[in-house]
Design a protein around this motif. Structure first.
Motif, short mmCIF file in Angstrom:
data_model
loop_
_atom_site.label_atom_id
_atom_site.label_comp_id
_atom_site.label_asym_id
_atom_site.label_seq_id
_atom_site.Cartn_x
_atom_site.Cartn_y
_atom_site.Cartn_z
N ASP A 21 24.90 19.83 14.88
CA ASP A 21 24.58 20.16 13.50
C ASP A 21 24.21 18.89 12.75
O ASP A 21 24.42 17.77 13.24
N TRP A 31 25.02 17.69 8.80
CA TRP A 31 25.69 18.00 7.53
C TRP A 31 26.55 16.82 7.14
O TRP A 31 27.11 16.13 7.99
N ARG A 32 26.73 16.61 5.82
CA ARG A 32 27.61 15.54 5.33
C ARG A 32 28.48 16.06 4.18
O ARG A 32 27.98 16.32 3.09
N VAL A 53 18.12 21.42 3.41
CA VAL A 53 19.31 20.63 3.08
C VAL A 53 18.83 19.23 2.73
O VAL A 53 18.16 18.58 3.54
N THR A 69 20.10 15.51 1.76
CA THR A 69 21.32 14.72 1.89
C THR A 69 21.09 13.30 1.40
O THR A 69 20.20 12.59 1.90
N SER A 100 25.49 16.42 1.35
CA SER A 100 24.47 17.44 1.60
C SER A 100 24.53 18.54 0.55
O SER A 100 25.59 18.90 0.05
N TRP A 128 22.37 22.59 -0.12
CA TRP A 128 21.78 23.64 0.72
C TRP A 128 21.18 24.71 -0.17
O TRP A 128 21.80 25.14 -1.14
#
Length: 195
Positions: free
Chosen positions: A37, A39-40, A107, A109, A113, A115
């Motif tokens: 994935d 994501w942060r 997304v 970032t 992040s 969305w």
């Protein structure tokens, strides 16, 4: 908008996939690792930076297009285009399965992040193209199927001095065995229209 093909072997893998092969029609079939994935932090409290992405330089004044077949169905399966400065600054845009249906979204970032998504059930089984145009201090993200009109997905800031890479990405946060069929990777000049 005039574009030219980018060869699959003209990019460099950010993270290598579990399996990759060139198909008989010139497509690239990519299997991301289970649990992969991008994501942060935000809301979920974790950091993931392990999705396979095939990247090449993405200078100001250019655009990148990634086309893939939307034939995946599991929660959070996703494919599209990744624009990356570093592990804390990147944008992914494409189609992700969420709440049981495909959603076009992005997304953005910058350390954290965000969305945004919109349902596109009518795109199932079709080739989807994501186009990211870089002009000045902005990225303009659009998507469509076939020759339908482009839909604006996102306008996001990106400093013009940032050294940036872009190209196809995919990931499979909830399962193994996902296979994404990328059918085109193209580049050309940035869009003249803002939206």
């Amino acid at each position: 908008m005039s574009t030219e093909a980018v060869g699959w072997f003209n990019g460099t893998w950010l993270r290598p996939p579990v399996h990759v092969e060139e198909g008989p029609g010139g497509e690239l079939v990519v299997e991301p690792a289970e649990g992969s994935d991008l994501w942060r932090h935000t809301s979920y409290g974790f950091v993931h930076d392990d999705a396979p992405a095939l990247l090449a330089p993405f200078p100001v004044g250019s655009a990148v297009e990634v086309t893939f077949r939307l034939d995946y169905t599991a929660q959070f399966d996703q494919a599209g285009a990744l624009v990356r400065v570093d592990e804390r600054t990147w944008i992914k845009a494409g189609v992700e399965i969420s709440d049981g249906q495909p959603q076009v979204g992005a997304v953005v970032t910058r350390e954290f992040s965000d969305w945004s998504v919109a349902p596109v059930p009518e795109w199932v089984g079709r080739d989807v193209t994501v186009r990211v145009s870089r002009a000045g201090d902005a990225l303009t993200v659009r998507a469509r199927t076939g020759t339908e009109p482009w839909r604006l997905v996102r306008l996001a800031p990106l400093p013009p001095e940032a050294v940036t890479l872009a190209g196809p990405y995919c990931c499979s946060p909830t399962r193994g065995g996902l296979r994404i069929r990328f059918t085109a990777w193209r580049r050309g000049p940035a869009d003249a229209a803002l939206h």
